[in-house]
Design a protein around this motif. Structure first.
Motif, PDB file in Angstrom:
ATOM      1  N   VAL A   1      33.929 -18.268 -28.624  1.00 47.33           N
ATOM      2  CA  VAL A   1      34.706 -17.101 -29.061  1.00 47.33           C
ATOM      3  C   VAL A   1      35.850 -17.546 -29.965  1.00 47.33           C
ATOM      4  O   VAL A   1      36.136 -16.914 -30.988  1.00 47.33           O
ATOM      5  CB  VAL A   1      35.254 -16.336 -27.838  1.00 47.33           C
ATOM      6  CG1 VAL A   1      36.187 -15.222 -28.274  1.00 47.33           C
ATOM      7  CG2 VAL A   1      34.113 -15.773 -27.018  1.00 47.33           C
ATOM      8  N   LEU A   2      36.504 -18.647 -29.602  1.00 45.39           N
ATOM      9  CA  LEU A   2      37.624 -19.127 -30.400  1.00 45.39           C
ATOM     10  C   LEU A   2      37.170 -19.623 -31.770  1.00 45.39           C
ATOM     11  O   LEU A   2      37.905 -19.510 -32.755  1.00 45.39           O
ATOM     12  CB  LEU A   2      38.348 -20.255 -29.660  1.00 45.39           C
ATOM     13  CG  LEU A   2      39.053 -19.848 -28.354  1.00 45.39           C
ATOM     14  CD1 LEU A   2      39.622 -21.081 -27.660  1.00 45.39           C
ATOM     15  CD2 LEU A   2      40.155 -18.846 -28.632  1.00 45.39           C
ATOM     16  N   ARG A   3      35.952 -20.165 -31.824  1.00 42.30           N
ATOM     17  CA  ARG A   3      35.441 -20.689 -33.090  1.00 42.30           C
ATOM     18  C   ARG A   3      34.941 -19.585 -34.018  1.00 42.30           C
ATOM     19  O   ARG A   3      34.820 -19.786 -35.226  1.00 42.30           O
ATOM     20  CB  ARG A   3      34.280 -21.659 -32.823  1.00 42.30           C
ATOM     21  CG  ARG A   3      34.681 -22.953 -32.120  1.00 42.30           C
ATOM     22  CD  ARG A   3      33.542 -23.942 -32.163  1.00 42.30           C
ATOM     23  NE  ARG A   3      33.785 -25.108 -31.337  1.00 42.30           N
ATOM     24  CZ  ARG A   3      33.190 -25.345 -30.167  1.00 42.30           C
ATOM     25  NH1 ARG A   3      32.316 -24.474 -29.696  1.00 42.30           N
ATOM     26  NH2 ARG A   3      33.459 -26.430 -29.481  1.00 42.30           N
ATOM     27  N   ALA A   4      34.620 -18.432 -33.463  1.00 44.02           N
ATOM     28  CA  ALA A   4      34.054 -17.340 -34.257  1.00 44.02           C
ATOM     29  C   ALA A   4      35.073 -16.888 -35.298  1.00 44.02           C
ATOM     30  O   ALA A   4      36.249 -16.682 -34.979  1.00 44.02           O
ATOM     31  CB  ALA A   4      33.662 -16.175 -33.357  1.00 44.02           C
ATOM     32  N   PRO A   5      34.649 -16.731 -36.558  1.00 47.84           N
ATOM     33  CA  PRO A   5      35.586 -16.281 -37.600  1.00 47.84           C
ATOM     34  C   PRO A   5      36.041 -14.861 -37.349  1.00 47.84           C
ATOM     35  O   PRO A   5      35.283 -14.036 -36.843  1.00 47.84           O
ATOM     36  CB  PRO A   5      34.749 -16.387 -38.884  1.00 47.84           C
ATOM     37  CG  PRO A   5      33.330 -16.263 -38.424  1.00 47.84           C
ATOM     38  CD  PRO A   5      33.288 -16.929 -37.078  1.00 47.84           C
TER      39      PRO A   5
ATOM     40  N   ALA B   1      30.813 -22.751 -19.077  1.00 49.25           N
ATOM     41  CA  ALA B   1      31.839 -21.709 -19.121  1.00 49.25           C
ATOM     42  C   ALA B   1      32.887 -22.015 -20.189  1.00 49.25           C
ATOM     43  O   ALA B   1      33.329 -21.120 -20.916  1.00 49.25           O
ATOM     44  CB  ALA B   1      32.501 -21.578 -17.748  1.00 49.25           C
ATOM     45  N   ILE B   2      33.266 -23.291 -20.287  1.00 50.24           N
ATOM     46  CA  ILE B   2      34.220 -23.688 -21.325  1.00 50.24           C
ATOM     47  C   ILE B   2      33.616 -23.465 -22.706  1.00 50.24           C
ATOM     48  O   ILE B   2      34.298 -23.007 -23.634  1.00 50.24           O
ATOM     49  CB  ILE B   2      34.635 -25.159 -21.136  1.00 50.24           C
ATOM     50  CG1 ILE B   2      35.444 -25.308 -19.834  1.00 50.24           C
ATOM     51  CG2 ILE B   2      35.460 -25.647 -22.317  1.00 50.24           C
ATOM     52  CD1 ILE B   2      35.795 -26.729 -19.484  1.00 50.24           C
ATOM     53  N   SER B   3      32.319 -23.749 -22.845  1.00 53.10           N
ATOM     54  CA  SER B   3      31.639 -23.529 -24.126  1.00 53.10           C
ATOM     55  C   SER B   3      31.647 -22.052 -24.510  1.00 53.10           C
ATOM     56  O   SER B   3      31.797 -21.717 -25.688  1.00 53.10           O
ATOM     57  CB  SER B   3      30.202 -24.037 -24.045  1.00 53.10           C
ATOM     58  OG  SER B   3      30.164 -25.434 -23.868  1.00 53.10           O
ATOM     59  N   GLN B   4      31.491 -21.175 -23.512  1.00 48.82           N
ATOM     60  CA  GLN B   4      31.541 -19.743 -23.788  1.00 48.82           C
ATOM     61  C   GLN B   4      32.883 -19.358 -24.403  1.00 48.82           C
ATOM     62  O   GLN B   4      32.935 -18.590 -25.373  1.00 48.82           O
ATOM     63  CB  GLN B   4      31.346 -18.945 -22.483  1.00 48.82           C
ATOM     64  CG  GLN B   4      29.935 -18.941 -21.943  1.00 48.82           C
ATOM     65  CD  GLN B   4      29.859 -18.198 -20.620  1.00 48.82           C
ATOM     66  OE1 GLN B   4      30.028 -18.784 -19.558  1.00 48.82           O
ATOM     67  NE2 GLN B   4      29.605 -16.910 -20.666  1.00 48.82           N
TER      68      GLN B   4
END
Length: 216
Positions: free
Chosen positions: A196-200, A189-192
């Motif tokens: 999103v935060l890493r997505a440009p 869940a944390i990876s999900q």
């Protein structure tokens, strides 16, 4: 009841057609425009199933003795209401999210039933055989659960589809739901959330290129 009345009117709303007559001055042909559109069959069906799920959640919540499960059922009920409204905005995405909720509700019911069964065994002093049977049943349910995505992962996936919309109300709803499942958050869940935060950001690369051109 008043809200359900509004929904009935929206769901049954016929398309409103506006006919623009041909223009003799500009030579434009007559044109027809559809200004409003009724819910299609798939959205209407999804709404009916969602309303039935809400009633199921209300009944399950009334029987839930575990405070955490009770809270999670309450927030899922709220989430379902808002997803029903999303059928008017993003029907395809809303139907996909609504289709995930029945299994979420079933999982919460299993948790509630498991806690209730354990209390009954202790309260009534059931035999060791009955206690063993209850444990075996719970183990079987746990094994089946391992083959499915964790409940919190499904919930977060649904919340992420809502958070892309610039709506303060939806953000507040998502916060309430996420808080109720905070104790269930796992590594996946944390990876999900991190993905999103890493997505440009859309257009970010183009802005960087423009800045480079200005420097030149």
């Amino acid at each position: 009841d008043e809200v359900q009345g509004w929904w009935s009117q929206l769901a049954a709303l016929s398309s409103s057609t506006i006919v623009q007559p041909a223009s003799t001055s500009t030579g434009e042909d007559a044109a027809t425009f559809t200004s409003r559109k009724a819910l299609d069959a798939a959205a209407t069906s999804a709404r009916g199933e969602a309303l039935a799920l809400i009633e199921k959640l209300k009944a399950a919540r009334a029987d839930a003795a575990n405070a955490a499960v009770h809270k999670q059922m309450s927030t899922l009920e709220l989430l379902t209401h808002h997803l029903v409204l999303q059928l008017l905005v993003q029907p395809k995405a809303a139907r996909a999210s609504l289709s995930e909720l029945p299994e979420c509700v079933a999982e919460l019911q299993r948790r509630s039933d498991s806690n209730g069964a354990a209390r009954v065994v202790v309260k009534h002093g059931k035999s060791a055989k009955a206690a063993t049977a209850a444990k075996e049943k719970q183990k079987q349910a746990d094994d089946e659960a391992q083959e499915r995505p964790a409940l919190v992962e499904v919930v977060i996936d649904i919340l992420l589809t809502l958070l892309v919309q610039p709506s303060a109300m939806l953000r507040d709803v998502c916060k309430q739901v996420l808080r109720s499942f905070a104790d269930d958050v796992n590594e996946e869940a944390i990876s999900q959330l991190l993905d999103v935060l890493r997505a440009p950001l859309v257009g970010a690369e183009g802005e960087d290129d423009d800045d480079d051109d200005d420097d030149d």
